[in-house]
Design a protein around this motif. Sequence first.
Motif, short mmCIF file in Angstrom:
data_model
loop_
_atom_site.label_atom_id
_atom_site.label_comp_id
_atom_site.label_asym_id
_atom_site.label_seq_id
_atom_site.Cartn_x
_atom_site.Cartn_y
_atom_site.Cartn_z
N GLN A 104 48.61 45.95 46.32
CA GLN A 104 47.83 45.27 47.36
C GLN A 104 47.57 46.18 48.57
O GLN A 104 46.73 45.86 49.41
CB GLN A 104 48.47 43.94 47.78
N VAL A 116 36.91 48.09 36.97
CA VAL A 116 37.04 46.99 37.92
C VAL A 116 38.12 46.03 37.45
O VAL A 116 39.01 45.62 38.21
CB VAL A 116 35.70 46.25 38.12
N TYR A 120 41.63 45.33 39.41
CA TYR A 120 41.84 43.96 39.87
C TYR A 120 43.09 43.36 39.24
O TYR A 120 43.91 42.74 39.92
CB TYR A 120 40.61 43.09 39.55
N ARG A 121 43.26 43.56 37.94
CA ARG A 121 44.44 43.03 37.24
C ARG A 121 45.74 43.66 37.75
O ARG A 121 46.80 43.05 37.68
CB ARG A 121 44.31 43.24 35.74
N LYS A 125 42.71 46.11 45.67
CA LYS A 125 41.39 45.73 46.18
C LYS A 125 40.39 46.61 45.43
O LYS A 125 40.71 47.74 45.08
CB LYS A 125 41.31 45.98 47.68
N VAL A 126 39.19 46.12 45.19
CA VAL A 126 38.25 46.86 44.36
C VAL A 126 36.88 46.93 45.02
O VAL A 126 36.38 45.93 45.53
CB VAL A 126 38.09 46.21 42.96
N PHE A 143 33.70 38.02 39.85
CA PHE A 143 34.45 38.77 40.84
C PHE A 143 33.70 39.08 42.12
O PHE A 143 34.29 39.59 43.07
CB PHE A 143 34.98 40.08 40.24
N LEU A 146 35.25 37.94 45.26
CA LEU A 146 36.46 38.68 45.63
C LEU A 146 36.09 39.99 46.33
O LEU A 146 36.73 40.39 47.29
CB LEU A 146 37.31 38.97 44.39
N PHE A 147 35.05 40.67 45.83
CA PHE A 147 34.62 41.90 46.49
C PHE A 147 34.22 41.62 47.93
O PHE A 147 34.61 42.32 48.85
CB PHE A 147 33.42 42.54 45.76
N HIS A 150 37.36 40.81 50.02
CA HIS A 150 38.14 42.02 50.30
C HIS A 150 37.44 42.88 51.34
O HIS A 150 38.06 43.40 52.25
CB HIS A 150 38.36 42.84 49.03
#
Length: 185
Positions: A104, A116, A120-121, A125-126, A143, A146-147, A150
């Motif tokens: 993280q 990616v 992510y898994r 952060k991606v 996703f 999420l991008f 982040h």
Amino acid sequence: MFHDPNLDYDAIRAYRKKIMEEALQKNGIELKKGAIELLEFLKTKKIKRAIATATDEERATRYLKQIGLYPYFDKIICATMVKSGKPSPDIYQYACRQLELMPQECMAVEDSPNGVMSAYRAGCKVVLVPDQSEPAGIIWRDFSHLFAAHLQNHENALQCHGTAESSHKDCLPDNLLTALRNVQN
């Protein structure tokens, strides 16, 4: 297909490597726009940097030296160093351990859907920088929120806000921030 007992995976992989080597000899390796500026900024700020690649260590080292990126990385992590390659999280988990950071605490810059998923898994952060193809629909659909989250959460760490203790040299260049923001659009 890959479960066919008559399939010679090693021969196919060797042939693929041969074709790739020939293509790279002929065309060279394309350096992503802004890569050196970003890596220079991170290095100046003493932010740890690793590359997590499906390429074996000998070729990864050679390619990085050819394009002048080798000195920018603290660690070179290759799929041959872990049990499973991308999209498994193994390579990013291993990279984080090598950098002595929690996932993280890390941001992965990836150019493929499998990369990616792997990052992510692993809990990183991606940021996706598309390369040879646009983001696969399922990756983007599942996703993209999420991008964006982040990026919004971490943009303050990447950009100066004119505070007295921040000088302009502490900021990411505007063109890099724009590129990162465009990932969510």
